[in-house]
Design a protein around this motif. Sequence first.
Motif, PDB file in Angstrom:
ATOM      1  N   SER A   1       4.946  -0.084  -6.816  1.00  0.00           N
ATOM      2  CA  SER A   1       5.737  -0.463  -5.638  1.00  0.00           C
ATOM      3  C   SER A   1       5.799  -1.979  -5.527  1.00  0.00           C
ATOM      4  O   SER A   1       6.835  -2.547  -5.178  1.00  0.00           O
ATOM      5  CB  SER A   1       5.130   0.127  -4.355  1.00  0.00           C
ATOM      6  OG  SER A   1       5.231   1.524  -4.347  1.00  0.00           O
TER       7      SER A   1
ATOM      8  N   ILE B   1       0.922  10.488  -3.862  1.00  0.00           N
ATOM      9  CA  ILE B   1       1.187  11.605  -2.954  1.00  0.00           C
ATOM     10  C   ILE B   1       1.293  11.081  -1.524  1.00  0.00           C
ATOM     11  O   ILE B   1       0.403  10.381  -1.055  1.00  0.00           O
ATOM     12  CB  ILE B   1       0.045  12.658  -3.026  1.00  0.00           C
ATOM     13  CG1 ILE B   1      -0.205  13.103  -4.465  1.00  0.00           C
ATOM     14  CG2 ILE B   1       0.336  13.853  -2.112  1.00  0.00           C
ATOM     15  CD1 ILE B   1       0.884  13.893  -5.092  1.00  0.00           C
ATOM     16  N   GLY B   2       2.364  11.434  -0.870  1.00  0.00           N
ATOM     17  CA  GLY B   2       2.448  11.196   0.565  1.00  0.00           C
ATOM     18  C   GLY B   2       3.130   9.981   1.139  1.00  0.00           C
ATOM     19  O   GLY B   2       2.919   9.675   2.294  1.00  0.00           O
ATOM     20  N   GLY B   3       3.916   9.170   0.480  1.00  0.00           N
ATOM     21  CA  GLY B   3       3.941   9.011  -0.929  1.00  0.00           C
ATOM     22  C   GLY B   3       5.138   8.225  -1.409  1.00  0.00           C
ATOM     23  O   GLY B   3       6.077   7.907  -0.728  1.00  0.00           O
ATOM     24  N   ALA B   4       5.066   7.981  -2.649  1.00  0.00           N
ATOM     25  CA  ALA B   4       6.138   7.239  -3.313  1.00  0.00           C
ATOM     26  C   ALA B   4       6.084   7.532  -4.795  1.00  0.00           C
ATOM     27  O   ALA B   4       5.010   7.814  -5.340  1.00  0.00           O
ATOM     28  CB  ALA B   4       5.993   5.745  -3.063  1.00  0.00           C
TER      29      ALA B   4
ATOM     30  N   PHE C   1       8.671  19.400   2.653  1.00  0.00           N
ATOM     31  CA  PHE C   1       8.221  19.972   3.916  1.00  0.00           C
ATOM     32  C   PHE C   1       8.797  21.374   4.129  1.00  0.00           C
ATOM     33  O   PHE C   1       8.204  22.204   4.788  1.00  0.00           O
ATOM     34  CB  PHE C   1       8.620  19.047   5.067  1.00  0.00           C
ATOM     35  CG  PHE C   1       8.251  17.626   4.799  1.00  0.00           C
ATOM     36  CD1 PHE C   1       6.933  17.207   4.968  1.00  0.00           C
ATOM     37  CD2 PHE C   1       9.177  16.712   4.324  1.00  0.00           C
ATOM     38  CE1 PHE C   1       6.562  15.897   4.689  1.00  0.00           C
ATOM     39  CE2 PHE C   1       8.817  15.409   4.043  1.00  0.00           C
ATOM     40  CZ  PHE C   1       7.513  14.997   4.215  1.00  0.00           C
TER      41      PHE C   1
ATOM     42  N   ASN D   1       0.841  -1.176   0.000  1.00  0.00           N
ATOM     43  CA  ASN D   1       0.000   0.000   0.000  1.00  0.00           C
ATOM     44  C   ASN D   1       0.883   1.235   0.000  1.00  0.00           C
ATOM     45  O   ASN D   1       1.400   1.645   1.027  1.00  0.00           O
ATOM     46  CB  ASN D   1      -0.877  -0.056   1.264  1.00  0.00           C
ATOM     47  CG  ASN D   1      -2.035   0.884   1.169  1.00  0.00           C
ATOM     48  OD1 ASN D   1      -1.865   2.003   0.685  1.00  0.00           O
ATOM     49  ND2 ASN D   1      -3.189   0.446   1.599  1.00  0.00           N
ATOM     50  N   ASN D   2       1.095   1.803  -1.171  1.00  0.00           N
ATOM     51  CA  ASN D   2       1.927   3.002  -1.309  1.00  0.00           C
ATOM     52  C   ASN D   2       1.164   4.056  -2.103  1.00  0.00           C
ATOM     53  O   ASN D   2       1.632   4.540  -3.147  1.00  0.00           O
ATOM     54  CB  ASN D   2       3.264   2.651  -1.981  1.00  0.00           C
ATOM     55  CG  ASN D   2       4.437   2.765  -1.005  1.00  0.00           C
ATOM     56  OD1 ASN D   2       4.279   3.281   0.102  1.00  0.00           O
ATOM     57  ND2 ASN D   2       5.603   2.304  -1.407  1.00  0.00           N
ATOM     58  N   ALA D   3      -0.031   4.405  -1.631  1.00  0.00           N
ATOM     59  CA  ALA D   3      -0.877   5.412  -2.273  1.00  0.00           C
ATOM     60  C   ALA D   3      -1.027   5.060  -3.766  1.00  0.00           C
ATOM     61  O   ALA D   3      -1.132   3.882  -4.109  1.00  0.00           O
ATOM     62  CB  ALA D   3      -0.319   6.803  -2.046  1.00  0.00           C
TER      63      ALA D   3
ATOM     64  N   LEU E   1      12.526   3.460  -7.056  1.00  0.00           N
ATOM     65  CA  LEU E   1      11.439   3.931  -6.191  1.00  0.00           C
ATOM     66  C   LEU E   1      11.991   4.928  -5.183  1.00  0.00           C
ATOM     67  O   LEU E   1      13.042   4.701  -4.590  1.00  0.00           O
ATOM     68  CB  LEU E   1      10.793   2.751  -5.462  1.00  0.00           C
ATOM     69  CG  LEU E   1       9.509   3.048  -4.680  1.00  0.00           C
ATOM     70  CD1 LEU E   1       8.610   1.810  -4.637  1.00  0.00           C
ATOM     71  CD2 LEU E   1       9.740   3.532  -3.261  1.00  0.00           C
ATOM     72  N   GLY E   2      11.322   6.038  -5.029  1.00  0.00           N
ATOM     73  CA  GLY E   2      11.727   7.025  -4.030  1.00  0.00           C
ATOM     74  C   GLY E   2      10.546   7.458  -3.188  1.00  0.00           C
ATOM     75  O   GLY E   2       9.384   7.228  -3.547  1.00  0.00           O
ATOM     76  N   THR E   3      10.848   8.064  -2.053  1.00  0.00           N
ATOM     77  CA  THR E   3       9.807   8.717  -1.258  1.00  0.00           C
ATOM     78  C   THR E   3      10.176  10.197  -1.136  1.00  0.00           C
ATOM     79  O   THR E   3      11.206  10.624  -1.643  1.00  0.00           O
ATOM     80  CB  THR E   3       9.660   8.059   0.131  1.00  0.00           C
ATOM     81  OG1 THR E   3      10.936   8.036   0.770  1.00  0.00           O
ATOM     82  CG2 THR E   3       9.150   6.636   0.017  1.00  0.00           C
ATOM     83  N   ASP E   4       9.323  10.958  -0.472  1.00  0.00           N
ATOM     84  CA  ASP E   4       9.498  12.409  -0.458  1.00  0.00           C
ATOM     85  C   ASP E   4      10.838  12.845   0.119  1.00  0.00           C
ATOM     86  O   ASP E   4      11.376  12.202   1.022  1.00  0.00           O
ATOM     87  CB  ASP E   4       8.360  13.046   0.346  1.00  0.00           C
ATOM     88  CG  ASP E   4       7.034  12.878  -0.359  1.00  0.00           C
ATOM     89  OD1 ASP E   4       6.906  13.348  -1.502  1.00  0.00           O
ATOM     90  OD2 ASP E   4       6.127  12.255   0.221  1.00  0.00           O
ATOM     91  N   LEU E   5      11.309  13.957  -0.395  1.00  0.00           N
ATOM     92  CA  LEU E   5      12.554  14.565   0.074  1.00  0.00           C
ATOM     93  C   LEU E   5      12.218  15.725   1.009  1.00  0.00           C
ATOM     94  O   LEU E   5      11.094  16.233   1.001  1.00  0.00           O
ATOM     95  CB  LEU E   5      13.356  15.059  -1.131  1.00  0.00           C
ATOM     96  CG  LEU E   5      13.790  13.942  -2.088  1.00  0.00           C
ATOM     97  CD1 LEU E   5      14.362  14.515  -3.370  1.00  0.00           C
ATOM     98  CD2 LEU E   5      14.804  13.040  -1.407  1.00  0.00           C
ATOM     99  N   PRO E   6      13.187  16.182   1.789  1.00  0.00           N
ATOM    100  CA  PRO E   6      12.912  17.255   2.759  1.00  0.00           C
ATOM    101  C   PRO E   6      12.287  18.503   2.127  1.00  0.00           C
ATOM    102  O   PRO E   6      11.528  19.215   2.792  1.00  0.00           O
ATOM    103  CB  PRO E   6      14.304  17.556   3.324  1.00  0.00           C
ATOM    104  CG  PRO E   6      15.038  16.268   3.208  1.00  0.00           C
ATOM    105  CD  PRO E   6      14.541  15.631   1.950  1.00  0.00           C
TER     106      PRO E   6
END
Lengths: 372, 372
Positions: free
Chosen positions: B91, B351-354, B224, B83-85, B216-221
């Motif tokens: 994923s 989103i939120g996310g991957a 935020f 479950n990756n949005a 595959l990546g997730t959000d970067l700083p």
Amino acid sequence: MSPTKPKVYIVGVGMTKFCKPGSVDWDYPDMVKEAVNSALDDCGLKYADIQQATVGYLFGGTCCGQRALYEVGLTGIPIFNVNNACASGSSGLFLGKQIIESGNADVVLCSGFEKMAAGSLEKLASPIDDRSKREHYAKIAYKNHLHSVHNPKSQFTKEFSLDQVINARKIYDFMGLLECSPTSDGAAAAIIVSDRFLEKNPRLKSQAVEIVGLKLGTDLPSVFAEKSNIKMIGFDMIEKISKELYAETKLTPNDVQVIELHDCFAPNELITYEAIGLCPLGKGHTIVDRNDNTYGGKWVINPSGGLISKGHPIGATGVAQAVELSNQLRGRCGKRQVPNCKVAMQHNIGIGGAGVVGMYRMGFPQSAQSKL
Amino acid sequence: MSPTKPKVYIVGVGMTKFCKPGSVDWDYPDMVKEAVNSALDDCGLKYADIQQATVGYLFGGTCCGQRALYEVGLTGIPIFNVNNACASGSSGLFLGKQIIESGNADVVLCSGFEKMAAGSLEKLASPIDDRSKREHYAKIAYKNHLHSVHNPKSQFTKEFSLDQVINARKIYDFMGLLECSPTSDGAAAAIIVSDRFLEKNPRLKSQAVEIVGLKLGTDLPSVFAEKSNIKMIGFDMIEKISKELYAETKLTPNDVQVIELHDCFAPNELITYEAIGLCPLGKGHTIVDRNDNTYGGKWVINPSGGLISKGHPIGATGVAQAVELSNQLRGRCGKRQVPNCKVAMQHNIGIGGAGVVGMYRMGFPQSAQSKL
């Protein structure tokens, strides 16, 4: 199987105390943060060393893993939210091991959490055979509560008498409150690494716990073909993957001293003695009769207090078992330390469903010895 | 990276038609069954050949993957619910590839599904720069609807005029109904195998699509740190992993003819042109102006109709992109076939996310050629 498949080791473990839902003012990211930071501290690694991560949980929307891990170490790495019922945590561990074996990462974080609603879990249970009596189940719950007395992370840390167990408020049929795992909040984390990483970081060898083998299965056709509660709760699946585990690792229950076993309800623990082959079919009660499931017997089963006493925050459960076993193998368990602990076994199951069994031992026992 | 890491190939693909929620009398296991059986038929393999499986979905409780796959081929194999949005499907594909690379399996099923509630998805969107005008977004939606005319699996298969796109009922700010991906029911499946498996089953070489690279990546700083809608929808993450993909595969967008790209809303497609480096930052609109996103231009982007026309059943989306790209590379797309199709690219984001990006090409083009 690739001849160059790397060996996989747990080098850092951490967990929160498991708590009654609502008793602590925290949300799941707080729990995960505490468990992961504790695991990182345990091995002196930083979040930036983590290359991929798995997060197991049952209750929660999509990407709770991201939400929690972003707060720990703003990020970018692949994160997988794994949901395999009560085996979610160990399913993540199984995936993490495969990720390291793929050569795509040398350091993987495997974590799990649950923030639960109040109230007790209820489930079907039926006697396994005519020889297992009501007392056998009660004795298992009595034993697990007794073990928990020395585990500060356990939700309950109180000894109850066998009479108290037997006479507790009934939850289902004969089964009383003290024989059921309580709902619980909590998180657990394990940092796993490749042998290549250990060669570059030899200081970690003295605390590296080798995952000698880990097997995951799902339900077999017998679950649907036979109207049996015992089949329904995954007996055949666990029997099959345990046999595979023993064949693959060349280790058997005779090599094992300590077992963390999925005792969601006391009868499940007894049934599992048979499923994982600690004794022949229909003889689970003999292990209880001989006290072969506690200190002084053949195995110590659930030294942590098990799910029945420690609590069962679903996504955290499978990881927390690995935390306890790692600490047992490293000789760090204080008053609940299992003596002469060389090989540890894990059993985690989710109905509907998945089951995981695993074998662990110190990767470099001589390094470990010299540190003690 | 292990020198012996196996190459990974897609050998069988299948999907259901994507349909308006409620328009077909089915539940998610029916969809998954249809998609998986279609993928198995495509490569002449049986469910018993599958050694592990991933199932992506957003809306659903625990173990929906088991519930669905048990019906297809009563089972026992490791199954992972991922479950990756909106990137859940890809994923799972990314995990499946790692499982094969680990040497633990030679045949993995990667599937995804969604059974959605009625109603449209709504989301923030903002112009990327002063040069991109309202028409650029409308033209992207116009193009994707036009592409869908020849895709019988698409929810919508109707051509709309640019005026109809521009004047459609507004959903958010300037953005109209025909520029938003519709909610959709559907499932998709891909069977992936190792090179070792192909050596033993050479008949599959002519249809084997190599996964040349998958990141595959997730959000970067920056998500935020900066109050930017464009950062929020993962621009930096996609830019970073695309660059990594190009470096790793030694392929660039110049090598690519066809792209399935996550056009949840028309502006996202334009922004992604820049994020994946099809053009410099702030020049996404020039690709629209030059028609470099459709037949006759430099790339065909979303020949399937994209999410905007084909539909966006969340867990299925990333797998369905791989289905379309595999069929494009194999020359099986009939009237929507992209000519001279040698290298295909995928982009899927949640989103939120991957975010996931990938490169595909025929594994054995000479075998493929001799079959045509």
